[in-house]
Write a protein that holds these residues in place. Structure first.
Motif, short mmCIF file in Angstrom:
data_model
loop_
_atom_site.label_atom_id
_atom_site.label_comp_id
_atom_site.label_asym_id
_atom_site.label_seq_id
_atom_site.Cartn_x
_atom_site.Cartn_y
_atom_site.Cartn_z
N ALA A 99 0.85 -1.19 0.00
CA ALA A 99 0.00 0.00 0.00
C ALA A 99 0.88 1.23 0.00
O ALA A 99 2.04 1.19 0.43
CB ALA A 99 -0.92 0.01 1.22
N SER A 100 0.34 2.33 -0.47
CA SER A 100 1.07 3.58 -0.42
C SER A 100 0.15 4.70 0.00
O SER A 100 -1.08 4.58 -0.08
CB SER A 100 1.72 3.90 -1.77
OG SER A 100 0.76 4.22 -2.76
N SER A 101 0.73 5.78 0.48
CA SER A 101 -0.08 6.93 0.88
C SER A 101 0.68 8.21 0.60
O SER A 101 1.90 8.30 0.73
CB SER A 101 -0.48 6.84 2.35
OG SER A 101 0.65 6.93 3.19
N LEU A 102 -0.11 9.22 0.22
CA LEU A 102 0.43 10.56 0.02
C LEU A 102 0.21 11.38 1.28
O LEU A 102 1.11 11.96 1.85
CB LEU A 102 -0.26 11.23 -1.17
CG LEU A 102 0.04 12.71 -1.39
CD1 LEU A 102 1.50 12.90 -1.72
CD2 LEU A 102 -0.84 13.27 -2.50
N SER A 103 -1.07 11.35 1.70
CA SER A 103 -1.45 12.07 2.90
C SER A 103 -1.68 11.04 3.98
O SER A 103 -2.74 10.42 4.03
CB SER A 103 -2.73 12.87 2.63
OG SER A 103 -3.24 13.42 3.83
N VAL A 104 -0.65 10.80 4.79
CA VAL A 104 -0.86 9.83 5.85
C VAL A 104 -2.06 10.25 6.68
O VAL A 104 -2.26 11.42 6.94
CB VAL A 104 0.38 9.70 6.75
CG1 VAL A 104 1.50 8.99 6.02
CG2 VAL A 104 0.84 11.04 7.25
#
Lengths: 112, 114
Positions: free
Chosen positions: A93-98
């Motif tokens: 998974a990835s996130s820009l805005s944690v």
């Protein structure tokens, strides 16, 4: 916008062999996660990267599992040697805005 | 450390009936709260999230969830279930601030009868 890519989708290996999984996060996402999901359970976080640094790897079995995220983009997760109990789906998974995460389709690993 | 409890392993409903999936968490402060859905052979898709503000949040596919601080709960609801809603549902919590380490519940499997 392309989603999180993972390969391979399926892998069957014998115990004591090694295996590697690859993940390409959404472009620009600084945070990357690897999870292990055993059948009938929720995802368990193995390792979390922020860019190419490790934020948390407290649940990664470091005697056999390793992960890296060179250049802060793609990541690989390796198991060497594999055990029967490693049979699971490995999710990236990835996130820009944690902390909002976007998941890939996962890699289903079967260890025989 | 935070924990998440989804007390129902399986839930069976008839198509068109209402649905409520339970989620309770344990954490000292109000964490960030999420519901994800996972169809067979797929990754997790975010349904909705709660960070702060209005305690009733709307998500995709007609789902909503209500945060109740006094009960440490974040239950997922849908007024009328469709056969395509059959899937695994996961509640997740992330502590505010710090490293944002997520914890997932074990999931609830939704079975929809025609």
């Amino acid at each position: 916008e392309a989603g999180v890519a993972q390969s391979p989708r399926y892998k069957i290996i014998e115990k004591r062999q090694s295996v590697a999984f690859w993940c390409n996060p959404i472009s620009g996402h600084a945070t990357l996660y690897w999870y292990q999901q055993i059948l009938g359970q929720g995802p368990k976080l193995l390792i979390q990267f922020q860019n190419n640094g490790v934020v948390d790897d407290s649940q990664l079995p470091k005697d056999r599992f390793s992960a890296e995220r060179l250049k802060g983009v793609d990541s690989t997760l390796k198991i060497q040697p594999a055990k029967l109990e490693d049979s699971a789906v490995y999710l990236c998974a990835s996130s820009l805005s944690v902390p909002e995460q976007y998941f890939g389709p996962g890699t289903r690993l079967t260890v025989t | 450390a935070q924990s998440v409890t989804q007390p129902d392993i399986h839930i069976t409903v008839s198509e068109g009936a209402s649905l409520e999936l339970r989620c309770n968490y344990s954490y000292g402060a109000t964490p960030y709260l999420f519901w994800y859905v996972q169809s067979p052979g797929q990754g997790l898709q975010l349904l909705l999230k709660y960070f702060s503000g209005d305690t009733l949040v709307q998500g995709i596919k007609g789902f909503e969830a209500e945060f109740k601080r006094s009960q440490s709960s974040f239950n997922l609801r849908k007024p009328s279930v469709h056969w395509s809603d059959a899937a695994e549902y996961f509640c997740a919590v992330v502590p505010p601030g710090g490293s944002y380490i997520p914890t997932f519940g074990r999931g609830t499997s939704l079975i929809v009868h025609p």
